[in-house]
Design a protein around this motif. Structure first.
Motif, PDB file in Angstrom:
ATOM      1  N   VAL A  46      11.215  -0.452   3.929  1.00 33.28           N
ATOM      2  CA  VAL A  46      10.319   0.426   4.686  1.00 33.28           C
ATOM      3  C   VAL A  46      11.129   1.347   5.606  1.00 33.28           C
ATOM      4  O   VAL A  46      10.884   2.558   5.665  1.00 33.28           O
ATOM      5  CB  VAL A  46       9.313  -0.405   5.502  1.00 33.28           C
ATOM      6  CG1 VAL A  46       8.453   0.500   6.381  1.00 33.28           C
ATOM      7  CG2 VAL A  46       8.415  -1.223   4.581  1.00 33.28           C
ATOM      8  N   VAL A  47      12.108   0.786   6.293  1.00 37.58           N
ATOM      9  CA  VAL A  47      12.928   1.589   7.205  1.00 37.58           C
ATOM     10  C   VAL A  47      13.710   2.646   6.430  1.00 37.58           C
ATOM     11  O   VAL A  47      13.809   3.809   6.849  1.00 37.58           O
ATOM     12  CB  VAL A  47      13.875   0.683   8.010  1.00 37.58           C
ATOM     13  CG1 VAL A  47      14.825   1.527   8.870  1.00 37.58           C
ATOM     14  CG2 VAL A  47      13.074  -0.265   8.898  1.00 37.58           C
ATOM     15  N   GLN A  48      14.284   2.257   5.291  1.00 39.18           N
ATOM     16  CA  GLN A  48      14.989   3.227   4.457  1.00 39.18           C
ATOM     17  C   GLN A  48      14.054   4.336   3.990  1.00 39.18           C
ATOM     18  O   GLN A  48      14.449   5.505   3.916  1.00 39.18           O
ATOM     19  CB  GLN A  48      15.594   2.535   3.241  1.00 39.18           C
ATOM     20  CG  GLN A  48      16.899   1.804   3.515  1.00 39.18           C
ATOM     21  CD  GLN A  48      17.535   1.331   2.223  1.00 39.18           C
ATOM     22  OE1 GLN A  48      17.093   0.373   1.606  1.00 39.18           O
ATOM     23  NE2 GLN A  48      18.574   2.021   1.807  1.00 39.18           N
ATOM     24  N   SER A  95       7.122   2.686  -0.148  1.00 39.99           N
ATOM     25  CA  SER A  95       8.385   2.929   0.552  1.00 39.99           C
ATOM     26  C   SER A  95       9.496   3.242  -0.432  1.00 39.99           C
ATOM     27  O   SER A  95      10.347   4.110  -0.190  1.00 39.99           O
ATOM     28  CB  SER A  95       8.759   1.705   1.392  1.00 39.99           C
ATOM     29  OG  SER A  95       7.816   1.495   2.423  1.00 39.99           O
ATOM     30  N   ALA A  96       9.508   2.511  -1.557  1.00 37.37           N
ATOM     31  CA  ALA A  96      10.502   2.803  -2.595  1.00 37.37           C
ATOM     32  C   ALA A  96      10.322   4.214  -3.133  1.00 37.37           C
ATOM     33  O   ALA A  96      11.306   4.917  -3.411  1.00 37.37           O
ATOM     34  CB  ALA A  96      10.382   1.779  -3.724  1.00 37.37           C
ATOM     35  N   LEU A  97       9.074   4.636  -3.282  1.00 38.67           N
ATOM     36  CA  LEU A  97       8.795   6.007  -3.714  1.00 38.67           C
ATOM     37  C   LEU A  97       9.343   7.016  -2.708  1.00 38.67           C
ATOM     38  O   LEU A  97       9.916   8.046  -3.096  1.00 38.67           O
ATOM     39  CB  LEU A  97       7.291   6.195  -3.885  1.00 38.67           C
ATOM     40  CG  LEU A  97       6.816   7.624  -4.157  1.00 38.67           C
ATOM     41  CD1 LEU A  97       7.270   8.077  -5.537  1.00 38.67           C
ATOM     42  CD2 LEU A  97       5.291   7.718  -4.051  1.00 38.67           C
ATOM     43  N   HIS A 282       2.936   4.624   6.915  1.00 37.19           N
ATOM     44  CA  HIS A 282       2.461   5.027   5.597  1.00 37.19           C
ATOM     45  C   HIS A 282       1.300   4.111   5.200  1.00 37.19           C
ATOM     46  O   HIS A 282       0.687   3.501   6.070  1.00 37.19           O
ATOM     47  CB  HIS A 282       3.593   4.999   4.573  1.00 37.19           C
ATOM     48  CG  HIS A 282       4.174   3.638   4.311  1.00 37.19           C
ATOM     49  ND1 HIS A 282       4.365   2.701   5.295  1.00 37.19           N
ATOM     50  CD2 HIS A 282       4.616   3.053   3.157  1.00 37.19           C
ATOM     51  CE1 HIS A 282       4.891   1.606   4.762  1.00 37.19           C
ATOM     52  NE2 HIS A 282       5.048   1.785   3.468  1.00 37.19           N
ATOM     53  N   THR A 283       0.971   4.024   3.944  1.00 38.35           N
ATOM     54  CA  THR A 283      -0.260   3.359   3.536  1.00 38.35           C
ATOM     55  C   THR A 283      -0.202   1.844   3.691  1.00 38.35           C
ATOM     56  O   THR A 283       0.828   1.218   3.486  1.00 38.35           O
ATOM     57  CB  THR A 283      -0.580   3.681   2.063  1.00 38.35           C
ATOM     58  OG1 THR A 283       0.570   3.412   1.258  1.00 38.35           O
ATOM     59  CG2 THR A 283      -0.957   5.132   1.911  1.00 38.35           C
ATOM     60  N   ILE A 284      -1.357   1.272   4.041  1.00 38.46           N
ATOM     61  CA  ILE A 284      -1.539  -0.175   3.978  1.00 38.46           C
ATOM     62  C   ILE A 284      -2.558  -0.469   2.888  1.00 38.46           C
ATOM     63  O   ILE A 284      -3.344   0.400   2.516  1.00 38.46           O
ATOM     64  CB  ILE A 284      -1.974  -0.779   5.326  1.00 38.46           C
ATOM     65  CG1 ILE A 284      -3.346  -0.257   5.749  1.00 38.46           C
ATOM     66  CG2 ILE A 284      -0.931  -0.511   6.400  1.00 38.46           C
ATOM     67  CD1 ILE A 284      -3.922  -0.992   6.940  1.00 38.46           C
ATOM     68  N   ASN A 285      -2.550  -1.689   2.380  1.00 43.70           N
ATOM     69  CA  ASN A 285      -3.323  -2.011   1.183  1.00 43.70           C
ATOM     70  C   ASN A 285      -3.491  -3.520   1.073  1.00 43.70           C
ATOM     71  O   ASN A 285      -3.041  -4.270   1.944  1.00 43.70           O
ATOM     72  CB  ASN A 285      -2.595  -1.480  -0.053  1.00 43.70           C
ATOM     73  CG  ASN A 285      -1.091  -1.667   0.022  1.00 43.70           C
ATOM     74  OD1 ASN A 285      -0.344  -0.693   0.146  1.00 43.70           O
ATOM     75  ND2 ASN A 285      -0.634  -2.908  -0.002  1.00 43.70           N
TER      76      ASN A 285
END
Length: 408
Positions: A46-48, A95-97, A282-285
């Motif tokens: 997430v930080v990256q 986050s990877a995206l 960013h998004t939560i799900n």
């Protein structure tokens, strides 16, 4: 999208037994454990992700803090309202995206605009079922192949790092493999713990200085809406979140006999995602990876008491928000190869599952390969990232082969 049916769990299957009406210690521990595993397994990714789209260290700390708070609050509200063990998480594939997409046209404010857009689409899906059905109609092979393309470079990082700093990286990989042999769910948190121990041993003064970062931090930035960021990041973020988190999350709940209505959950997570975006979130799900820790028998033998695990998990995420700035400071001052190695190991399972799902059907394999390779290439056209082009190209190949309707 079969999980969108507004069913609830069969009350007959979740009625508590009179013998188990005491303090649900197991459920309380299970929820805290789910939060710790979820946080420890993916906070570095997430930080990256925040850094990749242009966030400063302070902005990344704000983003991680607010997404922890939103995760905890939504999980608490949902559990208390539904009395169902519904786990909430941040979008790790999202986050990877972000890492794969990198800086977008308009910089960090435009990335926040893309976050708002993705959250708005999730919110709309909660009110308007056809949108959820459109996402469900994307051929699974293409959605999986696109995600595998997003994850490829990240998953190569641990092995590429062996040529840069082999000692610490070998130790991290060894712990990951050994722990994974006996308890796969805890392999990544164990690898993170080893990486932190190695970091403190090598740089004790820097580690001590990072303790000063303890405490919540918020930084508000006005989102900016650009076409390139919306199409190249916002739309893929929505698709990845729905296809890789929400749909599997419903599947896990159904496997344990719980069938909540999808609409209210999409509305809650979509609205929360929009509200936290200006602070960097960013998004939560729905939780997918840790969902079984909350909804399964490990949380409590009595299905009727498992919702308490979601409550304790929500409180745990609220507490973890205080650690977010410290986590960001650790990631941003750690040798990049070590963090990249940990992040890559954390995504290996998702990469493997996505690749297998993408290439499973031989007739769809050409389209899936095009989507996978084009996404992995990092190609950017007109400021729009490769995830969009990979999916679009895959759909074009399916259409050319006359497979699009059958793949749906």
């Amino acid at each position: 999208m079969s999980q969108a049916n507004p069913e609830t769990a069969d009350p007959a299957t979740i009625s508590p037994s009179p013998a188990r009406r005491g303090i649900p210690i197991q459920a309380l521990i299970g929820g805290v454990l789910a939060a710790l595993v979820g946080f420890g397994s993916s906070f570095a990714i997430v930080v990256q992700g925040f850094g990749a789209v242009g966030a400063t260290g302070a902005q990344a700390a704000s983003g991680l803090t607010i997404v922890c708070l939103a995760t905890g609050l939504v999980m608490l509200i949902v559990a208390l309202r539904t009395r169902l063990p519904i786990g909430i998480a941040w979008s790790t594939p999202g986050s990877a995206l972000m890492i794969a997409t990198g800086a977008v046209e308009g910089g960090y404010p435009a990335a926040l605009g893309a976050f708002v857009f993705a959250g708005a689409l999730i919110l709309v899906a909660g009110f308007w079922r056809p949108l959820a059905r459109v996402v469900g109609a994307i051929p699974p092979a293409l959605a999986s192949a696109m995600l595998a393309g997003v994850l490829l470079k990240l998953c190569l990082a641990p092995f590429a790092a062996l040529s840069v700093d082999p000692g610490p990286v070998v130790a991290v990989i060894a712990v990951f493999l050994l722990v994974g042999r006996f308890a796969r769910l805890y392999a990544v948190p164990a690898a993170v713990a080893v990486a932190l121990v190695l970091l403190i041993a090598v740089e004790p003064l820097s580690a001590a200085a990072r303790v000063a970062s303890f405490g919540p931090h918020f930084e508000w930035v006005m989102p900016r809406f650009t076409l390139g960021a919306i199409v190249g990041l916002g739309l893929p973020l929505f698709i990845v979140t729905m296809a890789s988190q929400n749909i599997p999350g419903f599947a896990v709940l159904a496997a344990f006999g719980f069938r909540p209505a999808a609409g209210p959950l999409f509305r809650a997570t979509g609205l929360a995602s929009m509200l936290i975006a200006p602070f960097g979130g960013h998004t939560i799900n729905l939780a997918a990876i840790t969902a079984a820790l909350i909804a399964g028998p490990d949380a409590d033998p009595e299905p009727a008491r498992r919702w308490i695990a979601a409550v304790s998990g929500g409180f745990a995420y609220l507490a973890l928000a205080a650690l977010a700035p410290l986590a960001v400071a650790t990631v941003t001052t750690t040798p990049p190869v070590l963090i990249q190695a940990v992040a890559g190991l954390a995504l290996l399972g998702a990469f493997g599952s996505s690749l297998v799902a993408g290439l499973k059907e031989e007739a769809d394999r050409p389209a899936a390969l095009v989507a996978f390779l084009l996404t992995a290439s990092g190609l950017s056209i007109a400021g729009i990232g490769s995830a969009f082009w990979g999916l679009a190209a895959g759909l074009a190949v399916l259409t050319l082969h006359g497979r699009l309707r059958r793949a749906r």
